[in-house]
Design a protein around this motif. Sequence first.
Motif, short mmCIF file in Angstrom:
data_model
loop_
_atom_site.label_atom_id
_atom_site.label_comp_id
_atom_site.label_asym_id
_atom_site.label_seq_id
_atom_site.Cartn_x
_atom_site.Cartn_y
_atom_site.Cartn_z
N THR A 135 8.04 5.12 1.56
CA THR A 135 8.81 4.04 2.19
C THR A 135 8.63 4.06 3.70
OG1 THR A 135 10.42 4.27 0.39
CG2 THR A 135 11.08 2.98 2.29
N ALA A 136 8.52 5.25 4.28
CA ALA A 136 8.31 5.32 5.73
C ALA A 136 6.96 4.70 6.12
CB ALA A 136 8.36 6.78 6.19
N LEU A 137 5.92 4.98 5.33
CA LEU A 137 4.60 4.41 5.64
C LEU A 137 4.59 2.90 5.41
CD1 LEU A 137 2.31 7.21 4.18
CD2 LEU A 137 2.65 6.64 6.59
N LEU A 138 5.28 2.45 4.36
CA LEU A 138 5.38 1.00 4.13
C LEU A 138 6.15 0.33 5.26
CD1 LEU A 138 6.10 0.86 0.27
CD2 LEU A 138 4.05 0.03 1.45
N THR A 139 7.15 1.03 5.78
CA THR A 139 7.89 0.49 6.93
C THR A 139 6.98 0.38 8.15
OG1 THR A 139 9.93 1.49 6.09
CG2 THR A 139 9.89 0.85 8.41
N GLY A 140 6.17 1.42 8.36
CA GLY A 140 5.22 1.36 9.48
C GLY A 140 4.23 0.22 9.31
N TYR A 141 3.77 0.02 8.07
CA TYR A 141 2.81 -1.06 7.81
C TYR A 141 3.46 -2.43 8.06
CZ TYR A 141 -0.15 -4.22 5.07
OH TYR A 141 -0.93 -5.27 4.67
N THR A 142 4.69 -2.60 7.61
CA THR A 142 5.37 -3.89 7.76
C THR A 142 5.76 -4.15 9.22
OG1 THR A 142 6.25 -3.61 5.53
CG2 THR A 142 7.26 -5.31 6.89
N PHE A 143 6.27 -3.13 9.88
CA PHE A 143 6.73 -3.32 11.26
C PHE A 143 5.59 -3.35 12.27
CE2 PHE A 143 11.41 -3.15 11.63
CZ PHE A 143 11.71 -3.13 10.28
N PHE A 182 5.24 -16.02 5.86
CA PHE A 182 6.33 -16.10 4.87
C PHE A 182 6.35 -14.87 3.96
CE2 PHE A 182 4.94 -20.47 5.85
CZ PHE A 182 6.10 -20.93 6.42
N ALA A 183 5.16 -14.34 3.67
CA ALA A 183 5.08 -13.10 2.89
C ALA A 183 5.75 -11.95 3.63
CB ALA A 183 3.63 -12.77 2.58
N LEU A 184 5.78 -12.03 4.95
CA LEU A 184 6.45 -10.99 5.74
C LEU A 184 7.92 -10.86 5.37
CD1 LEU A 184 6.73 -9.02 8.18
CD2 LEU A 184 7.08 -11.05 9.61
N TYR A 185 8.61 -11.99 5.19
CA TYR A 185 10.03 -11.94 4.84
C TYR A 185 10.24 -11.26 3.48
CZ TYR A 185 10.36 -15.37 8.60
OH TYR A 185 10.28 -16.00 9.82
N VAL A 186 9.32 -11.52 2.55
CA VAL A 186 9.40 -10.86 1.24
C VAL A 186 9.24 -9.35 1.41
CG1 VAL A 186 8.35 -10.69 -1.04
CG2 VAL A 186 8.53 -12.92 0.09
N ALA A 187 8.27 -8.96 2.22
CA ALA A 187 8.02 -7.52 2.44
C ALA A 187 9.22 -6.85 3.08
CB ALA A 187 6.78 -7.35 3.31
N ILE A 220 15.20 -2.57 -0.32
CA ILE A 220 15.35 -2.05 -1.69
C ILE A 220 14.78 -0.64 -1.81
CG2 ILE A 220 14.64 -2.42 -4.08
CD1 ILE A 220 14.59 -5.45 -3.40
N LEU A 221 13.62 -0.42 -1.22
CA LEU A 221 12.97 0.90 -1.34
C LEU A 221 13.74 1.98 -0.59
CD1 LEU A 221 9.21 -0.16 -1.05
CD2 LEU A 221 10.44 0.62 -3.08
N TRP A 222 14.31 1.64 0.57
CA TRP A 222 15.12 2.64 1.28
C TRP A 222 16.38 2.95 0.49
CZ3 TRP A 222 13.47 6.06 4.33
CH2 TRP A 222 12.45 5.79 5.25
N HIS A 223 16.91 1.96 -0.23
CA HIS A 223 18.05 2.23 -1.10
C HIS A 223 17.65 3.17 -2.24
CE1 HIS A 223 21.09 1.08 -4.30
NE2 HIS A 223 21.85 1.51 -3.30
N ASP A 224 16.42 3.03 -2.72
CA ASP A 224 15.92 3.95 -3.75
C ASP A 224 15.81 5.38 -3.21
OD1 ASP A 224 15.70 1.93 -5.60
OD2 ASP A 224 13.56 1.59 -5.26
N VAL A 225 15.41 5.49 -1.95
CA VAL A 225 15.34 6.82 -1.34
C VAL A 225 16.73 7.44 -1.27
CG1 VAL A 225 14.79 8.10 0.77
CG2 VAL A 225 13.26 6.26 -0.02
N LEU A 272 3.21 -0.14 17.56
CA LEU A 272 2.91 0.08 16.13
C LEU A 272 1.69 -0.72 15.70
CD1 LEU A 272 6.49 -0.06 14.56
CD2 LEU A 272 5.01 1.95 14.73
N ASN A 273 1.56 -1.92 16.25
CA ASN A 273 0.45 -2.80 15.86
C ASN A 273 -0.91 -2.17 16.13
OD1 ASN A 273 -1.39 -5.40 16.92
ND2 ASN A 273 -0.35 -5.67 14.97
N GLN A 274 -0.97 -1.31 17.15
CA GLN A 274 -2.23 -0.64 17.45
C GLN A 274 -2.68 0.28 16.32
OE1 GLN A 274 -1.62 1.39 21.18
NE2 GLN A 274 -1.13 -0.49 22.29
N ASN A 275 -1.74 0.68 15.47
CA ASN A 275 -2.05 1.57 14.34
C ASN A 275 -1.90 0.85 13.00
OD1 ASN A 275 -2.36 4.08 15.94
ND2 ASN A 275 -0.20 3.71 16.41
#
Length: 259
Positions: A180-188, A135-140, A146-151, A223-226
């Motif tokens: 934001t790119a690294l956070l995207t990699g972490y989330t995806f 469920f925390a995934l949906y929040v992330a 929002i962060l990509w909009h900030d970019v 991506l999961n491998q990293n």
Amino acid sequence: MANKVVHLPVLDFGATLRKDNWWIGPAITFVILMGFICYATFRAFENDYYRVGPYLSPFYSPLIPTAGWGIPFLSPAMLILPGPAGFRLTCYYYRKAYYRAFAMDPPACAVGEGGRHDNYNGETKLLIFQNLHRFALYVALGFLVILWHDVYKALWFRDPYGTEASFGVGVGTLVLALNTALLTGYTFSCHSLRHLIGGSVDSYSTAPFGQLRHALWRGVSRLNQNHMFFAWTSLFAVALADLYVRMVSLRVIQDVRIL
């Protein structure tokens, strides 16, 4: 010859035959995570220096006005940080990290725990919240939008009068984009996202949107491998992005326009 069951002795806490410095990894993890927690807590209470020019600190995004709420010490960051913090706290990778670094349970592979697992009850009671990761995934995912909009907003610089905005790229733009790119990699690269896309499927060829889901599942699996790489780099990046905005806001450093 019949197999013979050998019961290994319960080692005292920290006892091991390992010859390497197994404690260095947990110690570094403890220092980094504690340092991040202290810095984020300080910034949440500071409630200042989070916006300068087109840049907004990720700790304060989305910027929720709390000044009129009448609650002492309440800052926008206090409302925001529990979201991404919950995603990291329940992350399957970080569990390993803080189990070893904070609880020493276990301290490391092949290192004695002093018999503490005799009463191990799994992820229940205090640790039952860790099951909320899906469920925390949906929040992330929502925070990523929002962060990509900030970019995007960091690409538009207003004139000295604040009346017109023109396209540009500053060092701050790149810092926010990298974060934001690294956070995207972490989330995806999240294990839960991988299961959400490809789980509970017996046959991709017969499942609804099977080919698309299989392609997405393969991408998330790569991506999961990293995932560990994204977990650590994104942690440093979000602190760096906030620190950069703070330093520019305090005029300790000056943002440089590249375009």
